[in-house]
Design an enzyme around this catalytic site. Structure first.
Site, PDB file in Angstrom:
ATOM      1  N   SER A   1      -3.036  10.110   9.007  1.00 22.17           N
ATOM      2  CA  SER A   1      -3.470   8.824   9.554  1.00 22.17           C
ATOM      3  C   SER A   1      -4.987   8.666   9.419  1.00 22.17           C
ATOM      4  O   SER A   1      -5.512   8.669   8.306  1.00 22.17           O
ATOM      5  CB  SER A   1      -2.995   8.710  11.010  1.00 22.17           C
ATOM      6  OG  SER A   1      -3.085   7.393  11.482  1.00 22.17           O
TER       7      SER A   1
ATOM      8  N   ASP B   1       6.346   1.808   8.294  1.00 23.45           N
ATOM      9  CA  ASP B   1       4.954   1.974   8.687  1.00 23.45           C
ATOM     10  C   ASP B   1       4.140   0.919   7.946  1.00 23.45           C
ATOM     11  O   ASP B   1       4.212   0.837   6.716  1.00 23.45           O
ATOM     12  CB  ASP B   1       4.482   3.380   8.304  1.00 23.45           C
ATOM     13  CG  ASP B   1       3.045   3.692   8.697  1.00 23.45           C
ATOM     14  OD1 ASP B   1       2.304   2.770   9.097  1.00 23.45           O
ATOM     15  OD2 ASP B   1       2.650   4.867   8.582  1.00 23.45           O
TER      16      ASP B   1
ATOM     17  N   HIS C   1       5.476   6.219  11.271  1.00 29.05           N
ATOM     18  CA  HIS C   1       4.139   6.774  11.458  1.00 29.05           C
ATOM     19  C   HIS C   1       4.185   7.820  12.574  1.00 29.05           C
ATOM     20  O   HIS C   1       4.823   7.614  13.599  1.00 29.05           O
ATOM     21  CB  HIS C   1       3.169   5.653  11.825  1.00 29.05           C
ATOM     22  CG  HIS C   1       1.736   6.029  11.703  1.00 29.05           C
ATOM     23  ND1 HIS C   1       1.051   5.965  10.512  1.00 29.05           N
ATOM     24  CD2 HIS C   1       0.851   6.494  12.628  1.00 29.05           C
ATOM     25  CE1 HIS C   1      -0.198   6.352  10.702  1.00 29.05           C
ATOM     26  NE2 HIS C   1      -0.343   6.684  11.980  1.00 29.05           N
TER      27      HIS C   1
END
Length: 311
Positions: free
Chosen positions: A152, A247, A277
């Site tokens: 991320s 996501d 995610h």
């Protein structure tokens, strides 16, 4: 387009999402930053599986930045330089401790996790400056290949390090593994439009984190803010971008792969079907997430040799 997540996600992933929500509510961005950090930390504790036996773990600063070193008895020559996710606002060394420990145990590589400063107290570029300072110090104090890895927000930071390293010490970086990274892609198309309200991350969440990180500044064109804003994608290390189907960030993987390969680089994008995610935390709850983590480990091993994995 409305997505049928009941059909796209299996029972194991829904169990993961339900457990996540018990600690970190879907509307967490409406909390204060301190409250967000508190609930995020409690959630990460709930998904912390501990460290495998036989690891040596110590907290050591690199370049003035707090870091945590994981080492195994195999004493491999390769080092994984790891930056954690959390929207540049939450997370730290403890939030991803078991992830880094598992990476070390599964690869036999040394892992260095970086505790970079976060927003809003330290808006961009403080996060990148910390990642870069730590990377320079790690590169100066270790031998052998370095593989960059992050999930991320951490995927954003290590990709920015790879771009910034060109022309100086990029020869030490043999590869980068970017796990559902936010790289600054076009939010008017692709997964941003198909999955704006996906379980686990929404475009509302992304807008909140981006605004806090920017601190009111215009970051357009700054590759240390968003690697996809760079104009030059040549000379980058072998790259694996692993994203989740459900996501909004998934299309960044395709865009980054295409940018790298268009300038002669080696890159592969893998979109994990039926995952969301944050699925690194689901690797002990979900067969699909476990398989994805297997692919991450295989990628790190191949990237340590400057190669793309056979996935």
């Amino acid at each position: 387009m409305m997505q049928d997540y009941q059909a796209l996600l299996d029972d194991e992933i829904w169990a993961f999402l339900d457990k996540t929500a018990q600690f970190y509510p879907p509307d967490a961005v409406d909390l204060t930053v301190q409250e967000q950090r508190a609930v995020y930390d409690r959630m990460c504790v709930a998904f912390d599986f501990g460290r495998p036996d036989g690891l040596r773990v110590s907290d050591v600063p690199f370049g003035g930045v707090p870091c945590r070193i994981y080492d195994s008895a195999e004493n491999s020559a390769a080092t994984v330089f790891f930056c954690h996710g959390g929207g540049f606002v939450v997370g730290g060394l403890d939030s991803h401790d078991s992830v880094c420990a598992d990476i070390c145990a599964r690869t036999g590589f040394k892992v260095v996790a970086v505790d970079y400063r976060m927003s809003p107290e330290h808006p961009h570029p403080d996060d990148f400056n910390d990642a870069w300072a730590a990377f320079e110090a790690v590169a100066a104090s270790t031998q052998g290949p370095i593989v960059l890895c992050g999930d991320s927000a951490g995927g954003n930071l290590v990709a920015a390090v790879a771009h910034h390293a060109r022309g100086s010490i990029e020869g030490r970086i043999t590869g980068q593994l970017l796990i559902y990274p936010g790289l600054g892609g076009d939010m008017t198309k692709g997964s941003y439009i198909d999955h704006p309200e996906a379980p686990g991350l929404t475009t509302k969440d992304m807008a909140f984190y981006s605004a806090i990180r920017a601190g009111g500044a215009d970051k357009t064109g700054d590759a240390t803010w968003a690697p996809l804003h760079d104009s030059d994608f040549s000379g980058l290390p072998a790259t694996v971008v692993l994203t989740a189907q459900c996501d909004p960030l998934s299309s960044d993987g395709a865009a980054y792969r295409d940018a790298v390969t268009a300038q002669g680089g080696k890159a592969v994008w893998l979109e994990e079907k039926g995952l969301v995610h944050g699925h690194l935390r689901a690797r002990r709850m979900s067969a699909k997430a476990a398989l994805s983590f297997d692919r991450s480990i295989a990628s790190l091993k191949a990237l340590s040799l400057g190669q793309l994995p056979q996935l």
